[in-house]
Design an enzyme around this catalytic site. Structure first.
Site, PDB file in Angstrom:
ATOM      1  N   ASP A   1      17.084  30.110  -3.331  1.00 11.66           N
ATOM      2  CA  ASP A   1      16.956  28.973  -2.428  1.00 11.66           C
ATOM      3  C   ASP A   1      17.093  27.693  -3.228  1.00 11.66           C
ATOM      4  O   ASP A   1      16.599  27.593  -4.352  1.00 11.66           O
ATOM      5  CB  ASP A   1      15.632  29.007  -1.655  1.00 11.66           C
ATOM      6  CG  ASP A   1      14.410  29.018  -2.557  1.00 11.66           C
ATOM      7  OD1 ASP A   1      13.901  27.931  -2.910  1.00 11.66           O
ATOM      8  OD2 ASP A   1      13.931  30.127  -2.906  1.00 11.66           O
TER       9      ASP A   1
ATOM     10  N   ASP B   1       9.826  25.982   6.722  1.00 10.61           N
ATOM     11  CA  ASP B   1       9.068  25.917   5.466  1.00 10.61           C
ATOM     12  C   ASP B   1       7.791  25.130   5.736  1.00 10.61           C
ATOM     13  O   ASP B   1       7.824  23.906   5.871  1.00 10.61           O
ATOM     14  CB  ASP B   1       9.930  25.241   4.399  1.00 10.61           C
ATOM     15  CG  ASP B   1       9.217  25.078   3.059  1.00 10.61           C
ATOM     16  OD1 ASP B   1       8.032  25.422   2.957  1.00 10.61           O
ATOM     17  OD2 ASP B   1       9.861  24.577   2.118  1.00 10.61           O
TER      18      ASP B   1
ATOM     19  N   GLU C   1       4.033  24.475   4.233  1.00 16.14           N
ATOM     20  CA  GLU C   1       3.211  24.657   3.040  1.00 16.14           C
ATOM     21  C   GLU C   1       2.385  23.409   2.795  1.00 16.14           C
ATOM     22  O   GLU C   1       2.293  22.543   3.658  1.00 16.14           O
ATOM     23  CB  GLU C   1       4.099  24.978   1.839  1.00 16.14           C
ATOM     24  CG  GLU C   1       5.195  23.928   1.565  1.00 16.14           C
ATOM     25  CD  GLU C   1       6.098  24.305   0.398  1.00 16.14           C
ATOM     26  OE1 GLU C   1       5.680  24.021  -0.751  1.00 16.14           O
ATOM     27  OE2 GLU C   1       7.186  24.879   0.624  1.00 16.14           O
TER      28      GLU C   1
END
Length: 285
Positions: free
Chosen positions: A84, A173, A175
């Site tokens: 990634d 994503d 986080e």
């Protein structure tokens, strides 16, 4: 005149003192570790620029990072290597990665509702042209706008899906907050609602269920270890160690595992939990 002179002398005497007080206060402010945030945590370090976050960047900061030169031992079925990338990697040498065994790539497309990766075209199309399966991800900022708004920004800004046999579903994503409080100032239930708004809207726009990227520690702290997404959304777990460890509630297995933040050539490296034909099936929908 004497009175005027006395006033001038008084001002001259006080002025350096006021400067000193202001300087001292500024020094204390800059030296301060930061006040407690809305969810009871203290941000680590200074705040980077919006858009500078990437998949796992805050997990490295909060949970540490292992250094693995090759994929750690995993299930024999978890044999497909991926990478990634974000703007930090710039123009990527995709043929080098392909020749080194990398078979899929995820590229950062967007962040919040104001940032788009300036290297997205080279990275997204370059991995495709090198013969890899490819997909894109969105770095969530739940404190700046709603989940539906960010899902729309992502889906129309590089996060779409097409049935060409080489495009993987988009990734949310979610986080640690790189710019402030760990859970973005949201309660656990509000965070679950935000994620649900994002994933529901993304499916409406693309026909695919978004993959959820997170770490078990963050998920537990900020969603209360909510298990309701496991039946619909594939899991991409981040853990820089020799095993994927305990997974968030509900998921019995991971679909992707980000196992290192210092992979060969560029980017973070990942494993798909299956053989190549199963990864192809995920791309095919």
């Amino acid at each position: 005149m004497p009175m005027h002179g006395t006033g001038t002398t008084s001002i001259r005497r006080r002025f350096p003192t006021l400067i000193g007080v202001a300087a001292a206060a500024l020094g204390l402010l800059l030296a301060s570790p930061g006040a407690a945030t809305a969810d009871g945590t203290t941000p680590l370090g200074s705040h980077p620029a919006i858009g500078s976050a990437s998949m796992g960047s805050t997990i490295r900061e909060h949970e540490g990072a292992g250094d693995y030169s090759r994929a750690p031992s995993a299930s024999p079925l978890a044999s497909v290597e991926g990478v990634d990338v974000s703007s930090h990697q710039g123009n990527v040498a995709w043929s080098t990665l392909r020749n080194g065994g990398v078979r899929f790539a995820y590229v950062k497309a967007t962040e919040g509702t104001t940032y788009k990766n300036p290297y997205f075209t080279q990275q997204y199309n370059g991995s495709y042209d090198a013969g890899m399966l490819r997909g894109s991800y969105h770095f969530a900022l739940p404190d700046v706008s709603g989940g539906a708004t960010q899902a729309t920004y992502f889906a129309t800004g590089g996060g779409g899906w097409s049935g060409d046999g080489k495009t993987l579903p988009g990734v949310l994503d979610i986080e640690y907050n790189p710019y402030g409080s760990t859970c973005y100032g949201l309660s656990q239930s509000a965070m679950v609602d935000w994620i649900r708004d994002f994933t529901t809207t993304y499916r409406e726009l693309t026909g695919r269920d978004a993959v959820i990227y997170t770490s078990t520690a963050w998920w537990t702290q900020c969603t209360g270890n909510y298990g309701g997404f496991a039946s619909t959304n594939p899991l991409w777990v981040a853990r820089y160690a020799s095993s994927s460890g305990t997974l968030p509630a509900g998921w019995e297995f991971y679909t992707f595992w980000q196992y290192t933040s210092s992979g060969k050539t560029v980017g973070d490296h990942d494993l798909f939990n299956g053989a190549m034909d199963r990864l192809q099936a995920l791309a095919d929908g």
